[in-house]
Design an enzyme around this catalytic site. Structure first.
Site, short mmCIF file in Angstrom:
data_model
loop_
_atom_site.label_atom_id
_atom_site.label_comp_id
_atom_site.label_asym_id
_atom_site.label_seq_id
_atom_site.Cartn_x
_atom_site.Cartn_y
_atom_site.Cartn_z
N SER A 141 3.18 -0.56 5.30
CA SER A 141 1.91 -1.62 5.44
C SER A 141 2.37 -2.75 5.93
O SER A 141 2.72 -2.92 7.09
CB SER A 141 1.45 -1.76 3.91
OG SER A 141 0.52 -2.49 3.89
N ASP A 269 -8.67 4.27 5.66
CA ASP A 269 -7.81 3.30 5.03
C ASP A 269 -8.73 2.19 4.58
O ASP A 269 -9.56 1.83 5.49
CB ASP A 269 -6.62 2.87 6.14
CG ASP A 269 -5.72 1.74 5.19
OD1 ASP A 269 -6.32 1.12 4.18
OD2 ASP A 269 -4.53 1.96 5.42
N HIS A 297 -4.68 4.08 2.03
CA HIS A 297 -3.67 3.27 2.42
C HIS A 297 -2.43 3.71 1.50
O HIS A 297 -2.18 3.75 0.47
CB HIS A 297 -3.96 1.61 1.96
CG HIS A 297 -3.11 0.73 2.37
ND1 HIS A 297 -3.14 0.28 3.78
CD2 HIS A 297 -2.00 0.15 1.83
CE1 HIS A 297 -2.31 -0.53 3.91
NE2 HIS A 297 -1.40 -0.74 3.06
#
Length: 326
Positions: A141, A269, A297
């Site tokens: 991320s 996502d 995600h």
């Protein structure tokens, strides 16, 4: 992950994001046991690094950069730690400033484009390793976008430090991701979750450094754009959120990468929109894109309920391993 298929009992990007983080199995057996080191930064601050040593000092070292408000105890970090241990590799999670359980000292925190900090951490990880000992890096991320920004800025010099890098669920277009997380369900769930820890940390920073920013404006911030405008952007040398998101995004610079690089993003996502992801024509020859239809995600769950999250580290780690010396 390019061939990943989500289990039928866990449909949709939100479930594939939330369930793995909260309930899926991370490891078989006991959670990883880390050894913590504290490093002094060039500006007199500190970062905490959680490590697992390998039996062989010359074994590869996998360095993992965590996501927004993550740590070495995040579900993906523990799964990567288990993967590394099974391979006989060393493993390290350098915490971004303020994410190790103790507030950092300097009038700054961390951000998605923090490539200079990434570079310093990687160099510190490499220091003292036996000659020829390989170093691999993965980022998740926010940590994935920052790692990509480092690879882009480092260019041909990146291979002096790492053999290969991988970014998982990186918001490579920060403006698109920021807009997505600020709407509807995402705002109610994910934005609220992030701000619930980011605001107290910012207030602790203000107590350390009175006058650093406008307290009332920070308390009024209802999304990441407003928070970054008050806190993240000005503390790290950006004009405002739009300047930060524009200069911090990895997507515009992927042609500049000169080290083997894997970029993994699920098309469902919740807060990295599919239409914001790079196309093959937008990346250089050293970049491989995996964009499965599902995974959420940093989710990518597998198996029967409650499922597990070992598949993503195994596939990403396996790709990284292909770039080790034979």
């Amino acid at each position: 992950m390019q061939s990943y298929r989500a289990p039928h009992w866990l449909p949709g990007g939100n479930l594939q994001t939330i369930w793995p983080a909260l309930w899926a199995r991370r490891v078989d057996g006991a959670p990883p046991v880390y050894r913590r080191e504290r490093w002094t930064t060039p500006d007199g601050d500190f970062v905490d690094v959680d490590r697992i040593d390998a039996a062989d000092p010359a074994a590869p070292l996998l360095v993992l950069f965590h996501g927004l408000e993550g740590s070495s105890r995040s579900h993906y970090a523990e799964a990567f730690a288990a993967f590394a241990a099974a391979r006989g590799w060393a493993f390290a999670v350098p915490h971004f400033r303020g994410c190790s359980g103790e507030i950092n000292l300097a009038p700054r925190a961390y951000h998605s484009g923090d490539f200079e900090e990434i570079g310093w951490m990687l160099e510190r990880c490499a220091a003292g390793r036996p000659p020829g000992a390989a170093l691999l890096a993965a980022g998740v991320s926010l940590g994935g976008n920052a790692l990509l920004r480092w690879a882009e800025e480092a260019g041909t010099t990146a291979t002096r430090t790492v053999r290969a890098v991988a970014a998982v669920s990186a918001p490579v277009d920060l403006a698109a991701g920021g807009a997505a997380i600020g709407r509807g369900f995402n705002r109610l769930v994910y934005t609220r979750m992030f701000l619930s820890t980011m605001k107290p940390k910012a207030l602790a920073k203000l107590a350390q450094h009175p006058g650093l920013f406008d307290r009332d404006a920070l308390l009024a911030a209802g999304d990441l754009h407003a928070f970054d405008n008050v806190f993240t952007a000005p503390l790290h040398g950006f004009r405002d959120t739009d300047d930060y998101w524009g200069r911090g995004s990895a997507k515009p610079h992927l042609q500049a990468v000169r080290v083997p690089t894997l970029v993994v993003n699920a098309l469902n996502d919740p807060f990295v929109p599919a239409d914001s992801l790079p196309r093959p024509s937008e990346v250089g020859p050293h970049v491989t894109l995996w964009q499965p239809a599902h995974g959420g995600h940093v989710g990518f769950p597998l198996g029967l309920p409650p499922g597990h999250v070992r598949g993503m580290p195994e596939r990403v780690g396996g790709w990284l391993a292909q770039h080790l010396p034979r």
